[in-house]
Design a protein around this motif. Structure first.
Motif, PDB file in Angstrom:
ATOM      1  N   GLY A  13      72.635 -18.766  39.334  1.00 58.77           N
ATOM      2  CA  GLY A  13      72.287 -18.755  37.916  1.00 58.77           C
ATOM      3  C   GLY A  13      70.791 -18.575  37.712  1.00 58.77           C
ATOM      4  N   PRO A  14      70.366 -18.472  36.446  1.00 59.82           N
ATOM      5  CA  PRO A  14      68.951 -18.243  36.131  1.00 59.82           C
ATOM      6  C   PRO A  14      68.010 -19.308  36.693  1.00 59.82           C
ATOM      7  CG  PRO A  14      70.311 -17.859  34.194  1.00 59.82           C
ATOM      8  CD  PRO A  14      71.212 -18.429  35.254  1.00 59.82           C
ATOM      9  N   LYS A  15      68.420 -20.582  36.637  1.00 54.85           N
ATOM     10  CA  LYS A  15      67.541 -21.647  37.126  1.00 54.85           C
ATOM     11  C   LYS A  15      67.343 -21.540  38.641  1.00 54.85           C
ATOM     12  CE  LYS A  15      66.685 -26.557  36.369  1.00 54.85           C
ATOM     13  NZ  LYS A  15      65.383 -26.338  35.798  1.00 54.85           N
ATOM     14  N   GLU A  16      68.438 -21.276  39.354  1.00 53.39           N
ATOM     15  CA  GLU A  16      68.352 -21.110  40.809  1.00 53.39           C
ATOM     16  C   GLU A  16      67.520 -19.870  41.153  1.00 53.39           C
ATOM     17  OE1 GLU A  16      71.820 -23.554  39.798  1.00 53.39           O
ATOM     18  OE2 GLU A  16      71.274 -21.539  39.166  1.00 53.39           O
ATOM     19  N   PHE A  17      67.691 -18.820  40.356  1.00 49.39           N
ATOM     20  CA  PHE A  17      66.899 -17.611  40.562  1.00 49.39           C
ATOM     21  C   PHE A  17      65.412 -17.925  40.413  1.00 49.39           C
ATOM     22  CE2 PHE A  17      64.719 -13.936  38.593  1.00 49.39           C
ATOM     23  CZ  PHE A  17      64.761 -13.076  39.676  1.00 49.39           C
ATOM     24  N   ALA A  18      65.061 -18.682  39.374  1.00 52.70           N
ATOM     25  CA  ALA A  18      63.660 -19.053  39.150  1.00 52.70           C
ATOM     26  C   ALA A  18      63.112 -19.825  40.347  1.00 52.70           C
ATOM     27  CB  ALA A  18      63.537 -19.878  37.869  1.00 52.70           C
ATOM     28  N   GLN A  19      63.914 -20.748  40.875  1.00 49.31           N
ATOM     29  CA  GLN A  19      63.473 -21.530  42.033  1.00 49.31           C
ATOM     30  C   GLN A  19      63.317 -20.638  43.261  1.00 49.31           C
ATOM     31  OE1 GLN A  19      66.640 -24.385  41.816  1.00 49.31           O
ATOM     32  NE2 GLN A  19      65.386 -25.879  40.716  1.00 49.31           N
ATOM     33  N   LEU A  20      64.215 -19.664  43.402  1.00 47.18           N
ATOM     34  CA  LEU A  20      64.159 -18.739  44.538  1.00 47.18           C
ATOM     35  C   LEU A  20      62.878 -17.906  44.492  1.00 47.18           C
ATOM     36  CD1 LEU A  20      65.605 -17.576  47.024  1.00 47.18           C
ATOM     37  CD2 LEU A  20      66.750 -15.968  45.489  1.00 47.18           C
ATOM     38  N   VAL A  21      62.542 -17.362  43.311  1.00 52.71           N
ATOM     39  CA  VAL A  21      61.314 -16.572  43.178  1.00 52.71           C
ATOM     40  C   VAL A  21      60.102 -17.441  43.469  1.00 52.71           C
ATOM     41  CG1 VAL A  21      59.831 -15.309  41.545  1.00 52.71           C
ATOM     42  CG2 VAL A  21      62.297 -14.877  41.589  1.00 52.71           C
ATOM     43  N   LYS A  22      60.101 -18.654  42.935  1.00 55.63           N
ATOM     44  CA  LYS A  22      58.961 -19.547  43.113  1.00 55.63           C
ATOM     45  C   LYS A  22      58.770 -19.923  44.591  1.00 55.63           C
ATOM     46  CE  LYS A  22      56.841 -23.589  41.107  1.00 55.63           C
ATOM     47  NZ  LYS A  22      56.404 -23.791  39.759  1.00 55.63           N
ATOM     48  N   SER A  23      59.874 -20.082  45.320  1.00 58.49           N
ATOM     49  CA  SER A  23      59.787 -20.541  46.707  1.00 58.49           C
ATOM     50  C   SER A  23      59.639 -19.400  47.722  1.00 58.49           C
ATOM     51  CB  SER A  23      61.013 -21.377  47.061  1.00 58.49           C
ATOM     52  OG  SER A  23      62.179 -20.573  47.054  1.00 58.49           O
ATOM     53  N   THR A  24      59.756 -18.158  47.269  1.00 61.15           N
ATOM     54  CA  THR A  24      59.647 -17.015  48.174  1.00 61.15           C
ATOM     55  C   THR A  24      58.217 -16.474  48.138  1.00 61.15           C
ATOM     56  OG1 THR A  24      61.959 -16.428  47.727  1.00 61.15           O
ATOM     57  CG2 THR A  24      60.584 -14.729  48.726  1.00 61.15           C
ATOM     58  N   PRO A  25      57.593 -16.299  49.303  1.00 67.84           N
ATOM     59  CA  PRO A  25      56.221 -15.754  49.315  1.00 67.84           C
ATOM     60  C   PRO A  25      56.167 -14.368  48.660  1.00 67.84           C
ATOM     61  CG  PRO A  25      56.866 -16.545  51.503  1.00 67.84           C
ATOM     62  CD  PRO A  25      58.094 -16.583  50.635  1.00 67.84           C
ATOM     63  N   ASP A  26      55.072 -14.102  47.941  1.00 67.55           N
ATOM     64  CA  ASP A  26      54.888 -12.806  47.272  1.00 67.55           C
ATOM     65  C   ASP A  26      55.084 -11.650  48.240  1.00 67.55           C
ATOM     66  OD1 ASP A  26      54.335 -14.319  45.057  1.00 67.55           O
ATOM     67  OD2 ASP A  26      52.264 -13.606  44.824  1.00 67.55           O
ATOM     68  N   SER A  27      54.582 -11.814  49.464  1.00 65.69           N
ATOM     69  CA  SER A  27      54.676 -10.726  50.440  1.00 65.69           C
ATOM     70  C   SER A  27      56.129 -10.405  50.771  1.00 65.69           C
ATOM     71  CB  SER A  27      53.916 -11.088  51.720  1.00 65.69           C
ATOM     72  OG  SER A  27      54.451 -12.283  52.288  1.00 65.69           O
ATOM     73  N   GLN A  28      56.982 -11.432  50.823  1.00 69.19           N
ATOM     74  CA  GLN A  28      58.407 -11.202  51.115  1.00 69.19           C
ATOM     75  C   GLN A  28      59.083 -10.529  49.920  1.00 69.19           C
ATOM     76  OE1 GLN A  28      60.588 -14.656  52.434  1.00 69.19           O
ATOM     77  NE2 GLN A  28      62.542 -13.590  52.335  1.00 69.19           N
ATOM     78  N   ILE A  29      58.751 -10.966  48.693  1.00 74.16           N
ATOM     79  CA  ILE A  29      59.313 -10.321  47.496  1.00 74.16           C
ATOM     80  C   ILE A  29      58.894  -8.854  47.471  1.00 74.16           C
ATOM     81  CG2 ILE A  29      59.255 -10.236  44.966  1.00 74.16           C
ATOM     82  CD1 ILE A  29      58.958 -13.294  44.994  1.00 74.16           C
ATOM     83  N   ALA A  30      57.617  -8.593  47.726  1.00 70.59           N
ATOM     84  CA  ALA A  30      57.105  -7.222  47.710  1.00 70.59           C
ATOM     85  C   ALA A  30      57.832  -6.366  48.743  1.00 70.59           C
ATOM     86  CB  ALA A  30      55.599  -7.212  47.959  1.00 70.59           C
TER      87      ALA A  30
END
Length: 150
Positions: A13-30
């Motif tokens: 859900g949206p809340k879990e997604f928010a936590q996932l983005v927050k806990s994932t390093p920017d370099s990994q998201i990129a």
């Protein structure tokens, strides 16, 4: 916590997604957002927008917003169109209308904005988000959606 990938996004859900983005390093998201999963992730995020739209906050707002997400394959970008009118929000990845507002940002910045992990005004002031058109709408666009807080 789950890994940052399209399969995990479709099952949370949206809340879990928010936590996932927050806990994932920017370099990994990129890294993920520059690969094959990019379109699936962007589609997943944009497809949720109509459900997170807050019609009561929009009032009689009528607007076409283009979201230009840079950093695609071969240096390309993806453009999604959000249309707000008649108390509803629709989204397409095939923009057809002239935007009242066009916002350009890299995928990491975009995911931080839609997950509530970044301050859109600060990102605009520091040049991470470029906006053309109705800047008043740009300042208020986040209020039109129920953005989760991580």
């Amino acid at each position: 916590m789950t890994d940052f990938n399209p399969e995990s996004l479709s099952s949370i859900g949206p809340k879990e997604f928010a936590q996932l983005v927050k806990s994932t390093p920017d370099s990994q998201i990129a890294e993920v957002m520059s690969g094959d999963a990019r379109t699936k992730i962007l589609d997943e995020v944009f497809n949720r927008m109509p459900q997170l739209f807050r019609a009561e906050k929009a009032g009689n707002t009528s607007a076409v917003i283009h979201w230009v997400i840079t950093g695609g394959a071969d240096g390309g970008s993806d453009t999604y169109e959000t249309v707000i009118e008649n108390g509803a929000c629709t989204v397409t990845n095939k923009p057809e209308r002239d935007p009242k507002l066009a916002m350009t940002m890299d995928p990491v910045t975009f995911l931080k904005v839609v997950s509530g992990d970044g301050n859109p005004m600060m990102m605009f002031m520091t040049g991470k988000i470029k906006a053309k058109g109705d800047l008043g709408l740009a300042a208020n666009v986040a209020k039109l959606f129920d953005i989760p807080k991580a």
